[in-house]
Design a protein around this motif. Structure first.
Motif, PDB file in Angstrom:
ATOM      1  N   GLY A  46       7.725 -50.400  12.159  1.00  0.00           N
ATOM      2  CA  GLY A  46       6.824 -51.207  11.356  1.00  0.00           C
ATOM      3  C   GLY A  46       5.573 -50.457  10.934  1.00  0.00           C
ATOM      4  O   GLY A  46       4.507 -51.055  10.742  1.00  0.00           O
ATOM      5  N   LEU A  47       5.702 -49.125  10.769  1.00  0.00           N
ATOM      6  CA  LEU A  47       4.561 -48.276  10.432  1.00  0.00           C
ATOM      7  C   LEU A  47       4.875 -47.426   9.204  1.00  0.00           C
ATOM      8  O   LEU A  47       6.040 -47.250   8.836  1.00  0.00           O
ATOM      9  N   ALA A  48       3.844 -46.898   8.583  1.00  0.00           N
ATOM     10  CA  ALA A  48       4.028 -46.003   7.445  1.00  0.00           C
ATOM     11  C   ALA A  48       4.578 -44.664   7.922  1.00  0.00           C
ATOM     12  O   ALA A  48       4.296 -44.221   9.041  1.00  0.00           O
ATOM     13  N   LYS A  49       5.356 -44.003   7.053  1.00  0.00           N
ATOM     14  CA  LYS A  49       5.952 -42.719   7.418  1.00  0.00           C
ATOM     15  C   LYS A  49       4.885 -41.694   7.780  1.00  0.00           C
ATOM     16  O   LYS A  49       5.057 -40.881   8.686  1.00  0.00           O
ATOM     17  N   GLY A  50       3.756 -41.736   7.074  1.00  0.00           N
ATOM     18  CA  GLY A  50       2.691 -40.790   7.366  1.00  0.00           C
ATOM     19  C   GLY A  50       2.157 -40.930   8.779  1.00  0.00           C
ATOM     20  O   GLY A  50       1.690 -39.954   9.379  1.00  0.00           O
ATOM     21  N   THR A  51       2.224 -42.144   9.320  1.00  0.00           N
ATOM     22  CA  THR A  51       1.754 -42.364  10.691  1.00  0.00           C
ATOM     23  C   THR A  51       2.601 -41.586  11.684  1.00  0.00           C
ATOM     24  O   THR A  51       2.091 -41.073  12.686  1.00  0.00           O
ATOM     25  N   VAL A  52       3.911 -41.482  11.405  1.00  0.00           N
ATOM     26  CA  VAL A  52       4.793 -40.716  12.289  1.00  0.00           C
ATOM     27  C   VAL A  52       4.311 -39.275  12.378  1.00  0.00           C
ATOM     28  O   VAL A  52       4.172 -38.709  13.468  1.00  0.00           O
ATOM     29  N   PHE A  53       4.027 -38.670  11.216  1.00  0.00           N
ATOM     30  CA  PHE A  53       3.667 -37.259  11.190  1.00  0.00           C
ATOM     31  C   PHE A  53       2.250 -37.011  11.690  1.00  0.00           C
ATOM     32  O   PHE A  53       1.910 -35.879  12.046  1.00  0.00           O
ATOM     33  N   ARG A  54       1.421 -38.040  11.730  1.00  0.00           N
ATOM     34  CA  ARG A  54       0.101 -37.872  12.350  1.00  0.00           C
ATOM     35  C   ARG A  54       0.221 -37.759  13.870  1.00  0.00           C
ATOM     36  O   ARG A  54      -0.621 -37.145  14.515  1.00  0.00           O
ATOM     37  N   HIS A  55       1.271 -38.342  14.412  1.00  0.00           N
ATOM     38  CA  HIS A  55       1.491 -38.277  15.857  1.00  0.00           C
ATOM     39  C   HIS A  55       2.446 -37.146  16.245  1.00  0.00           C
ATOM     40  O   HIS A  55       2.281 -36.515  17.297  1.00  0.00           O
ATOM     41  N   PHE A  56       3.449 -36.897  15.393  1.00  0.00           N
ATOM     42  CA  PHE A  56       4.478 -35.900  15.698  1.00  0.00           C
ATOM     43  C   PHE A  56       4.713 -35.060  14.446  1.00  0.00           C
ATOM     44  O   PHE A  56       5.194 -35.578  13.436  1.00  0.00           O
ATOM     45  N   ALA A  57       4.395 -33.782  14.535  1.00  0.00           N
ATOM     46  CA  ALA A  57       4.465 -32.919  13.354  1.00  0.00           C
ATOM     47  C   ALA A  57       5.894 -32.724  12.860  1.00  0.00           C
ATOM     48  O   ALA A  57       6.117 -32.426  11.689  1.00  0.00           O
ATOM     49  N   SER A  58       6.888 -32.883  13.734  1.00  0.00           N
ATOM     50  CA  SER A  58       8.284 -32.668  13.357  1.00  0.00           C
ATOM     51  C   SER A  58       9.177 -33.541  14.226  1.00  0.00           C
ATOM     52  O   SER A  58       8.745 -34.104  15.235  1.00  0.00           O
ATOM     53  N   LYS A  59      10.437 -33.621  13.842  1.00  0.00           N
ATOM     54  CA  LYS A  59      11.394 -34.370  14.655  1.00  0.00           C
ATOM     55  C   LYS A  59      11.554 -33.723  16.024  1.00  0.00           C
ATOM     56  O   LYS A  59      11.754 -34.407  17.034  1.00  0.00           O
ATOM     57  N   GLU A  60      11.460 -32.397  16.077  1.00  0.00           N
ATOM     58  CA  GLU A  60      11.579 -31.711  17.368  1.00  0.00           C
ATOM     59  C   GLU A  60      10.455 -32.132  18.315  1.00  0.00           C
ATOM     60  O   GLU A  60      10.673 -32.295  19.523  1.00  0.00           O
ATOM     61  N   ASP A  61       9.252 -32.308  17.780  1.00  0.00           N
ATOM     62  CA  ASP A  61       8.138 -32.770  18.621  1.00  0.00           C
ATOM     63  C   ASP A  61       8.405 -34.182  19.139  1.00  0.00           C
ATOM     64  O   ASP A  61       8.095 -34.501  20.293  1.00  0.00           O
ATOM     65  N   LEU A  62       8.978 -35.018  18.291  1.00  0.00           N
ATOM     66  CA  LEU A  62       9.300 -36.383  18.701  1.00  0.00           C
ATOM     67  C   LEU A  62      10.399 -36.390  19.758  1.00  0.00           C
ATOM     68  O   LEU A  62      10.315 -37.102  20.770  1.00  0.00           O
ATOM     69  N   LEU A  63      11.434 -35.581  19.554  1.00  0.00           N
ATOM     70  CA  LEU A  63      12.510 -35.475  20.540  1.00  0.00           C
ATOM     71  C   LEU A  63      11.977 -34.953  21.873  1.00  0.00           C
ATOM     72  O   LEU A  63      12.387 -35.410  22.949  1.00  0.00           O
TER      73      LEU A  63
END
Length: 213
Positions: A46-63
């Motif tokens: 329920g968040l904007a896509k940009g919010t994801v990248f403010r917390h995690f620079a890449s999918k690898e960081d999220l994983l």
């Protein structure tokens, strides 16, 4: 609104958004594997896509963040069981918790070998898990119920190994991993091998692979 109150509010929003993203990503990766897009994770949270990248620079960081949560959970289980009276049973309970968590998370084995494992936090998390498994293993060895040449590293590696062994069966038999866990536990014991549960009727890799895709 004072500047202090406003700053505290922004920090609370950041903590909340990170929690929502991690929860959404954990569920999405567990269900469908690591091909889920960052945009889909944002939508799910329920968040904007940009919010994801403010917390995690890449999918690898999220994983990596998700892996660290799992590692911390398993380490906590091992530490909780460290003082159990029956050390062999404690070790078996720890392994069952670990393999069960992996069986419920489709993404985990896809992550093995990916760059997320190079993150310092993940490497440190693996080290903490190994150390906690070492303690459980040593206590069982002291009680004479687990063979003396086994290490915590062996135990941690067995978690993923047991899951991967059972993986072709899990679509039809979600608890099939318990059979291979018991087989591994028999190899760890000094005496008293037990009857294996969840005998598979047949092995059809094509059928099960299609069911899990």
């Amino acid at each position: 609104m004072s500047e202090t109150t406003e700053t505290a509010g922004r920090r609370a929003d950041m903590v909340r958004n990170r929690r929502l993203l991690l929860q959404a990503a954990t569920e999405a990766f567990a269900e469908r594997g690591t091909d889920v897009s960052m945009g889909e994770i944002a939508q799910r949270a329920g968040l904007a896509k940009g919010t994801v990248f403010r917390h995690f620079a890449s999918k690898e960081d999220l994983l990596a963040a998700i892996m660290l949560r799992l590692l911390d959970r398993l380490t906590g289980t091992a530490e909780r069981l460290a003082d159990a009276d029956d050390a062999a049973r404690a070790l078996a309970e720890f392994m069952a918790d670990g393999v069960g968590a992996l069986a419920a998370d489709r993404a985990f084995c896809e992550v093995i070998g990916r760059p997320s494992l190079d993150h310092t936090g993940v490497r440190d998390g693996i080290g903490r898990l190994r150390d906690a498994a070492d303690v459980l293993t040593a206590r069982a060895q002291e009680q004479g119920t687990v063979r003396g040449d086994v290490t915590g590293t062996d135990i941690v590696l067995l978690l993923a190994g047991i899951h991967q062994t059972a993986a072709p069966l899990l679509a039809a038999q979600p608890q099939a991993w318990r059979r291979y866990l018991e087989l591994a536990l028999d190899g760890l014991r000094t005496t008293g091998a037990r009857t294996l549960p969840h005998r598979p009727d047949h092995l059809d890799l094509g059928e099960n692979a299609a069911a899990r895709s």
